[in-house]
Scaffold this motif. Structure first.
Motif, mmCIF file in Angstrom:
data_model
loop_
_atom_site.group_PDB
_atom_site.id
_atom_site.type_symbol
_atom_site.label_atom_id
_atom_site.label_comp_id
_atom_site.label_asym_id
_atom_site.label_seq_id
_atom_site.Cartn_x
_atom_site.Cartn_y
_atom_site.Cartn_z
ATOM 1 N N VAL A 196 49.731 72.666 61.998
ATOM 2 C CA VAL A 196 48.664 72.028 61.632
ATOM 3 C C VAL A 196 47.677 72.947 60.895
ATOM 4 O O VAL A 196 47.593 74.114 61.523
ATOM 5 N N ASN A 250 48.574 75.201 65.661
ATOM 6 C CA ASN A 250 47.884 75.978 64.647
ATOM 7 C C ASN A 250 47.688 77.045 64.767
ATOM 8 O O ASN A 250 47.395 77.780 65.744
ATOM 9 N N ILE A 289 49.371 71.331 72.556
ATOM 10 C CA ILE A 289 48.813 71.822 71.355
ATOM 11 C C ILE A 289 48.621 73.423 71.537
ATOM 12 O O ILE A 289 48.120 73.809 72.793
ATOM 13 N N TYR A 341 46.748 71.920 76.521
ATOM 14 C CA TYR A 341 46.000 72.773 75.461
ATOM 15 C C TYR A 341 46.193 74.269 75.687
ATOM 16 O O TYR A 341 46.083 74.695 76.965
ATOM 17 N N SER A 362 43.547 66.631 61.691
ATOM 18 C CA SER A 362 44.979 66.921 61.614
ATOM 19 C C SER A 362 45.561 67.017 62.778
ATOM 20 O O SER A 362 46.955 66.616 62.949
ATOM 21 N N TYR A 363 45.146 67.246 63.940
ATOM 22 C CA TYR A 363 45.695 67.192 65.206
ATOM 23 C C TYR A 363 46.162 65.634 65.568
ATOM 24 O O TYR A 363 47.037 65.481 66.104
ATOM 25 N N ILE A 375 52.264 70.610 68.919
ATOM 26 C CA ILE A 375 51.245 70.733 67.817
ATOM 27 C C ILE A 375 50.804 72.271 67.605
ATOM 28 O O ILE A 375 50.085 72.919 68.582
ATOM 29 N N ASN A 392 46.766 76.485 69.696
ATOM 30 C CA ASN A 392 46.054 77.286 68.741
ATOM 31 C C ASN A 392 46.102 78.938 68.722
ATOM 32 O O ASN A 392 46.031 79.354 69.957
#
Length: 148
Positions: A104, A79, A13, A53, A136-137, A77, A15
């Motif tokens: 996302v 964002n 993930i 992450y 959403s994740y 994923i 971000n």
């Protein structure tokens, strides 16, 4: 006796900018939970998946992370925050790797300012999930798991 080596599915993930302020910034849009608390919930929900992450406010660092994991992980994923609407460089990084990327967004970007209605990244991504809050994740993880 045979030993079978079992490798966990690996999901990264990533971000982007200002998402380190989740739970603090614009709670009416992003909610009042920080991402680290939500990440713990995801890891408990998916104990058989290695969920890594990374968060950065710096475009080049996001690109470096995409390059780092983009040939060895099962899914990314992403964002990218506001970089979604501006970064050809991140779109190029996504296009250059083999790992599928799911874009996302916590908020429904189509209910927000006009400039948020266009993603520079979407064409390079497997798909886009927006508007379901932090869930959403989870929806993106389910997509990676399904292989669709």
């Amino acid at each position: 006796m045979f030993l079978v080596k079992f490798e966990l599915m690996k999901i990264q993930i990533i971000n982007g900018p200002n998402l380190n302020l989740l739970g603090v910034r614009e709670k009416s849009i992003y909610g009042d939970s920080n991402f680290e608390t939500y990440l713990e919930e995801l890891r408990k929900r998916y104990p058989d998946i290695s969920i890594s992450y990374y968060q950065s406010n710096v475009e080049g660092e996001i690109i470096n992370k995409i390059h780092e994991v983009g040939f060895s992980f099962d899914g990314i994923i992403l964002n990218a925050g506001a970089y979604t609407h501006t970064s050809i460089a991140i779109a190029d990084a996504i296009a250059a790797i083999k790992t599928p990327v799911i874009e996302v967004h916590i908020s429904n970007v189509y209910k927000r300012e006009e400039f948020r209605h266009h993603s520079m990244l979407a064409a390079s991504c497997k798909g886009v999930i927006a508007g379901f809050g932090m869930d959403s994740y989870r929806l993106a993880i389910e997509s990676v798991l399904s292989g669709k």
